[in-house]
Design an enzyme around this catalytic site. Sequence first.
Site, short mmCIF file in Angstrom:
data_model
loop_
_atom_site.label_atom_id
_atom_site.label_comp_id
_atom_site.label_asym_id
_atom_site.label_seq_id
_atom_site.Cartn_x
_atom_site.Cartn_y
_atom_site.Cartn_z
N GLU A 109 31.75 51.87 -61.86
CA GLU A 109 32.19 50.62 -61.23
C GLU A 109 33.18 50.90 -60.11
O GLU A 109 33.17 50.22 -59.08
CB GLU A 109 32.81 49.67 -62.27
CG GLU A 109 31.89 49.30 -63.43
CD GLU A 109 30.51 48.83 -63.00
OE1 GLU A 109 30.40 48.19 -61.94
OE2 GLU A 109 29.54 49.12 -63.73
N GLU B 180 26.74 38.41 -59.83
CA GLU B 180 25.56 39.17 -59.44
C GLU B 180 24.44 38.85 -60.44
O GLU B 180 24.69 38.82 -61.64
CB GLU B 180 25.81 40.68 -59.45
CG GLU B 180 24.67 41.44 -58.80
CD GLU B 180 24.84 42.97 -58.79
OE1 GLU B 180 25.54 43.50 -59.65
OE2 GLU B 180 24.23 43.59 -57.92
N GLU C 298 30.96 45.33 -60.89
CA GLU C 298 31.91 45.90 -59.94
C GLU C 298 32.61 44.91 -59.03
O GLU C 298 32.97 45.26 -57.90
CB GLU C 298 31.16 46.91 -59.06
CG GLU C 298 30.12 46.30 -58.08
CD GLU C 298 28.69 46.28 -58.60
OE1 GLU C 298 28.52 46.28 -59.84
OE2 GLU C 298 27.76 46.24 -57.79
N ASN C 299 32.84 43.66 -59.48
CA ASN C 299 33.54 42.70 -58.62
C ASN C 299 34.73 43.38 -57.95
O ASN C 299 35.49 44.09 -58.60
CB ASN C 299 34.08 41.53 -59.46
CG ASN C 299 33.05 41.00 -60.43
OD1 ASN C 299 31.98 40.59 -60.03
ND2 ASN C 299 33.36 41.08 -61.72
N GLU D 71 23.14 51.25 -56.65
CA GLU D 71 23.15 51.69 -58.04
C GLU D 71 22.89 53.18 -58.20
O GLU D 71 23.51 53.85 -59.02
CB GLU D 71 22.15 50.87 -58.86
CG GLU D 71 22.51 49.39 -58.93
CD GLU D 71 23.93 49.14 -59.40
OE1 GLU D 71 24.57 50.05 -59.96
OE2 GLU D 71 24.42 48.02 -59.18
#
Length: 843
Positions: free
Chosen positions: A290, A121, A256-257, A312
């Site tokens: 996350e 990201e 936050e993958n 977010e």
Amino acid sequence: MAELTRFYNMFQPTHYNIFLDINRESKQITGQTEITGDAQTQEIALHQKGLKVSKVQADGSDVSFITDNENEAIRIKLADTGMVTLKVDYTAQLTDSMMGIYPSYYEIDGEKKQIIGTQFETTFARQAFPGIDEPEAKATFDLAIKFDEHAGETILSNMPEIKTENGVHYFDTTVKMSTYLIAFAFGELQSKLTETKSGVQVGVFATKAHKANELDFALDIAKRAIEFYEDFYQTPYPLPHSWQLALPDFSAGAMENWGLVTYREAYLLLDPDNTALDMKQVVATVITHELAHQWFGDLVTMQWWDDLWLNESFANMMEYVSVDALEPDWHIWELFQTSEAPAALQRDATDGVQSVHVQVNNPAEIDALFDGAIVYAKGARMLVMVRALIGDDALRLGLKNYFAAHQYGNATGANLWQALGDAAGINVGTIMESWLEQPGYPVVSAKIVNGRLVLSQKQFFIGEGKQSGRIWQIPLNANYENAPRIMDQAEVDLGDYAALREQNGKPFRVNVGNDSHFIVSYDKVLLDDILENVNQLDAIDQLQLLQDLRLLAEGNQISYATIVPLLNKFSESQFSIVNDALYRLAGDLKKFVQVASSEEKNLQKLFDQLSANQVQRLGWLPKTGETNDDQLTRPYVLNAALYAKNADSIAKAHEIFIENKDQLEALSADIRAFILSNEVKNFGDEQLFDRLLREYQKTSNPSYKVDITRALTATTDSALIDKLVTKFEDANTIKPQDLRAWFRGVLANPVGEQAAWDWIRNDWQWLEDTVGGDMEFTTYITVISGIFHTAARLQEFKQFFEPKLNTPGLTREIQMDIKVIEGRVQLVEDEGIAVNKAIESLV
Ligand SMILES: [Zn+2]
């Protein structure tokens, strides 16, 4: 300037087969990516950045292609539209940029080691593989990775590994997801694993430089957070596992993958036996933030980056909702009031600030979108307003429906308002539009006019600002029943004040609980009434009172001189967040005094007055069984006592240092920063300086590192400052990810200000090359604008930054920061004499 066109309109991928061969030794990546998808036009484009493409095939036949680096693209001409499988062969470099695929460095017993990890990201997946690198372009992914592997190494990805063949690790096919959420990592890792009630595997991974018990806290929070969200969202966690991985080099706080969340070590690992409560709270909120994204952001993703706030703001609210459920004794919403609320109220008061929802016209603007105070903090306050309006039952039902309708797909803000509004039976969208699309926020003035209680709203500015007639739909939350629930006009008359006061039997207040994003300016009668009954207010409402007064003074709407006498009224408070607000206000007075002047001596006396009894009451060392409030209050008062140069405190801190000098890391984390700073400042020499710097390099304890940063940047020895500045570009001493804190510390130190300012101007290019492509880059400018307060510095700031005004991604920041410094310089000029008089009359 590069133009922003959406490649997804030309080609819609459905599945990727990605093979990567990564060689750490040669820093070379060899890749082959197969993408199946639907071509809408014959001329299509894939994203790439820094890839050397050698061959492109479409359904097995070579096709011609052009590498268009300016637009980060490969342009391909197909024979036909419709479904096609593209195959791209390429090579790329491993770079130390903390973006794309990159190495993280660490040491064990003097041996240098590395972990390879990823950060995709916002638009960095294109540095690892070609594809449609836009959030809307969701597809499934098969990942296969080979690397120069040796015994004892672990590899992780979004999905579980299904087999290893000829040194190639194959991972299970992902669910439909966006490219920016793909992740993998490998190296020598240790781990702690557990399982949720519903059978999700939860793990925490870190380098072996850490003690095993540093992983325990995160494992417990992560497991319980997933259980909490599965219940709150009424939607199962969508993947088989949830790995949390700490990376030694990491630019943001965490990422936050999906299924493989990556963190800064400081935001995941902690010593369970010696970490300050506030640090534990921060780590818990980062993890829960996350994990909130695993649904909100990952399962349902914003359609385009203009709706970044949707991800977010929501995660930023949910981190508090969940921690409040997991650790109710922490009163975590108090942290929201001392971190998110003031950050949002401060930044959002500068004319030119972005709105929460903002158009993106240029690729460089995508990263500039991540304005933490707006997209995270203000956005979270907006959602807190919504939550207060609709209640948790409607929130949960709305979310459940939202996830069901958009899972494995994308959504916009309007979709969320629709779902929440339907669940609550309120038109949420209309109320929120005024907050989402308009920058800034209102000050509500409460006044008695001709005996009547009148409220009016107007945009609030700190520094110069132009009124443009903005009106907000304000959830008032007044404590008198006849006030409207939503104030949607410029002015509202509530009726005869004397009668209302009599009838309600308490001082009139609005924004009770401080959940709405506005501040209140009471006239003298109303304010005096509140102050006379201030002990009836709870901690948050007392904090709010001090916070609003401070902001009104910053905005030149009331005089700082009139609020200085109020400080004593709150100085005995045993609420930690009231002390936070009190010392923030007191700290703001420092800009009005010159270093080592008689005015500063007076201010120091005031700090001593404010803190003396509390230092006495709490003592320097934490006590077993003391309240959370006492634990959290101690740092504020010790810090104040040291600023005041209180002789007893300086001696006590020195004594504690001497007693523990062989075991500094083992000092209580609650007070370690103050013990070390005091020592460096008042008793330090080069030997201590070198020792602490060595320990900084050696320790794997993130909170000890933070404390050493604070201590060393506080030195009053200019030779040591110079020595420190030479370390700024030495990644073996200070990692680029940590540099901003060092820079800020030196710049905020009057002895170091010049050196830090010279450094950043001379080595701007180095900084840009090192962290320039990154969402944190502009925050260096924000840091400077937070400190400068003289006309001379303003002039220098303009001289240096105005020529950079046209740099994509920097424009808004520079414009705003000039306004911020200008406003402060003006304030000091206008108010300085009166403020110093007010201080003098108290001491
Ligand atoms: Zn986030």
